[in-house]
Scaffold this active site. Structure first.
Site, PDB file in Angstrom:
ATOM      1  N   LYS A   1      33.461  54.519  66.025  1.00 35.63           N
ATOM      2  CA  LYS A   1      32.174  54.541  66.720  1.00 35.63           C
ATOM      3  C   LYS A   1      31.137  53.795  65.868  1.00 35.63           C
ATOM      4  O   LYS A   1      31.124  53.946  64.644  1.00 35.63           O
ATOM      5  CB  LYS A   1      31.753  56.008  66.876  1.00 35.63           C
ATOM      6  CG  LYS A   1      30.491  56.248  67.651  1.00 35.63           C
ATOM      7  CD  LYS A   1      30.303  57.772  67.739  1.00 35.63           C
ATOM      8  CE  LYS A   1      28.926  58.218  67.893  1.00 35.63           C
ATOM      9  NZ  LYS A   1      27.989  58.116  68.777  1.00 35.63           N
TER      10      LYS A   1
ATOM     11  N   LYS B   1      26.483  69.851  62.926  1.00 34.64           N
ATOM     12  CA  LYS B   1      25.536  69.539  61.847  1.00 34.64           C
ATOM     13  C   LYS B   1      25.599  70.579  60.755  1.00 34.64           C
ATOM     14  O   LYS B   1      25.530  70.269  59.568  1.00 34.64           O
ATOM     15  CB  LYS B   1      24.109  69.458  62.397  1.00 34.64           C
ATOM     16  CG  LYS B   1      23.814  68.109  63.016  1.00 34.64           C
ATOM     17  CD  LYS B   1      22.362  67.984  63.437  1.00 34.64           C
ATOM     18  CE  LYS B   1      22.173  66.827  64.397  1.00 34.64           C
ATOM     19  NZ  LYS B   1      21.042  67.023  65.298  1.00 34.64           N
TER      20      LYS B   1
ATOM     21  N   LYS C   1      25.375  53.948  61.740  1.00 32.38           N
ATOM     22  CA  LYS C   1      24.824  53.468  60.475  1.00 32.38           C
ATOM     23  C   LYS C   1      25.546  54.113  59.283  1.00 32.38           C
ATOM     24  O   LYS C   1      25.716  53.494  58.251  1.00 32.38           O
ATOM     25  CB  LYS C   1      23.322  53.700  60.406  1.00 32.38           C
ATOM     26  CG  LYS C   1      22.906  55.144  60.233  1.00 32.38           C
ATOM     27  CD  LYS C   1      21.464  55.223  59.811  1.00 32.38           C
ATOM     28  CE  LYS C   1      20.932  56.590  59.516  1.00 32.38           C
ATOM     29  NZ  LYS C   1      21.614  57.794  59.781  1.00 32.38           N
TER      30      LYS C   1
END
Ligand code: TRP
Length: 338
Positions: free
Chosen positions: A206, A120, A209
Site C-alpha cells: 500500500k 493504533k 509515507k
C-alpha cells in the site's frame, strides 16, 4: 432559491501528513474524485489538524505547516476555492463544540470497538509507547470525525473503504442524537468511489509515507525519476526479452492510471518481450513528470505567497462557519440549552 440551497452538502477531510505534501495515492485515490464532485455538491473540504493531535501530540510544531501544504495541494490539484470552502478544522471552533456535545451521547463501547483504534493502540504498544500514550482524544477520534460531518449537516462523505467503520459510527451517533433530541441531522451517506485508481506503492505494498514507497506532489523531476528507477517490476523479467506480467508490475499499473489510452500497447509489448523494464520506467517517469509539473508549480506558488493562501483559508473558514454556527444554534435549541 439559490443554487446552494438546492444542492446536497458534502464534507470531506484529510489529515496533514508527516511529510507535508500529499502523495499520488491521495491525489488519485481521493482528491481526483473531490475535484469532480465540486460542481455537483455544496462542498466543504477541510484539513483536520485536531485529528493529527490524536497521535502526534509530541510534535505539534509540524502540524500547522503541514496543513498549509495539504491545502495548497488541494488547490494545486484542482479544488477551486470559489466553488468549495477550503479550510483548516481548528479555524472553525464549532467542530469542537459539537464534538463535546456528541461525546456525551456516544457510548464508550462503540469507540472501543473501532478497528482503527485497536490497530493504533497495538502499534503504539509495539513501538514501546505504553498505554499512557493512548489518550482520551485518540479514543474519541471517530466522535470528532462525526462532528466534522454533522456540523455541516452533510448529506454525503466521500471516503475510501478504510474509513467505512468510522462512517458507520458517525451514522449511529447521528441516529442517536436525532432520536434523543429531534431530527436535526440528515444521516450522512458514504460515497465510496468504486472507480478510484488504486496505486500501489513502488514496492507493491500500500502506498504510504511510512513505507517510503510513494511519489509526492512536491517531488522534483529528478526525485520522481529516482523513485521510479527503484520500483518493483515483474520479478521473473530479468532481460528485456523475458515475458512481463503487467498485472503484477507496479510500473505497468501506474502506466494504466496515467496513460489510460496508450497503456495497452505498452502492456502487450511488455508481455511479448518487445520492451524492457528500463524503457517502461523511463516512459512512466516522463508521463508522471508532465502530469505533476503544473501541480508542482501551482503548489510552489501558493506556498511562496503566504498572504494569498491565508486569504483563501480565512475565506473558506468564514463560509464554513456560517453553516456550522447555524447548526450549533439548532443543536443547542434541540438540547434546550439555549
Ligand atoms: N479519518 C479521516 C482519514 O484518516 C480524516 C477525516 C477526519 C475525515 N474527519 C473527517 C474524513 C470527516 C471524512 C470526513 O482519512
Amino acid at each position: 432559491m439559490s443554487q446552494s440551497e438546492t444542492r446536497k452538502r458534502l464534507l470531506s477531510g484529510m489529515q496533514p501528513t508527516g511529510t507535508g505534501a500529499l502523495h499520488l495515492g491521495n491525489l488519485e485515490g481521493a482528491l481526483k474524485n473531490w475535484v469532480r464532485l465540486q460542481d455537483q455538491y455544496e462542498m466543504f473540504c477541510c484539513v483536520v489538524d485536531w485529528h493529527a493531535l490524536t497521535t502526534r501530540y509530541h510534535e505539534t510544531s509540524k502540524i500547522a505547516p503541514a496543513c498549509r501544504e495539504v491545502a495548497a495541494d488541494y488547490i494545486a490539484y484542482g479544488l477551486d476555492p470559489k466553488k468549495c470552502a477550503i479550510f483548516i478544522q481548528s479555524h472553525v471552533k464549532e467542530h469542537a463544540e459539537l464534538h463535546l456535545l456528541l461525546s456525551m451521547i456516544t457510548p464508550l463501547g462503540w469507540l472501543e470497538r473501532v478497528p482503527t483504534f485497536k490497530e493504533k493502540r497495538e502499534l503504539m504498544a509495539e513501538k514501546g509507547e505504553g498505554d499512557e500514550s493512548v489518550s482520551y482524544g485518540l479514543l474519541g477520534y471517530p466522535c470528532l470525525q462525526t462532528a466534522d460531518i454533522l456540523v455541516y449537516r452533510a448529506n454525503v462523505v466521500p471516503v475510501g473503504k478504510d474509513q467505512a467503520a468510522h462512517l458507520e459510527i458517525s451514522r449511529e451517533i447521528c441516529r442517536r442524537f436525532n432520536y434523543l433530541y429531534g431530527p436535526v441531522f440528515p444521516e450522512p451517506q458514504t460515497l465510496i468511489n468504486e472507480e478510484a485508481a488504486v496505486l500501489p506503492g513502488t514496492d507493491g505494498r500500500k502506498m504510504s509515507k511510512s513505507y517510503g514507497n510513494a511519489v509526492y506532489a512536491a517531488d522534483s523531476a529528478e526525485k520522481v525519476a529516482e523513485t521510479i528507477k527503484g520500483a518493483f517490476t515483474t520479478p521473473t523479467k530479468l532481460r528485456k526479452t523475458d515475458p512481463g506480467v503487467p498485472e503484477g508490475c507496479v510500473v505497468c499499473q501506474w502506466r494504466k492510471v496515467f496513460d489510460p489510452e496508450g497503456y495497452r500497447t505498452s502492456w502487450e509489448e511488455d508481455r511479448s518481450g518487445e520492451r524492457g523494464c528500463m524503457q517502461n520506467k523511463k516512459e512512466l517517469t516522463e508521463l508522471l513528470n508532465s502530469f505533476l509539473e503544473p501541480i508542482r508549480k501551482r503548489r510552489a506558488e501558493l506556498l511562496s505567497d503566504p498572504a494569498e493562501l491565508d486569504r483563501i483559508l480565512v475565506d473558506g473558514a468564514e463560509r464554513a462557519r456560517a453553516t456550522a454556527s447555524e447548526t450549533l444554534r439548532l443543536v443547542n435549541e434541540a438540547l434546550g440549552l439555549r
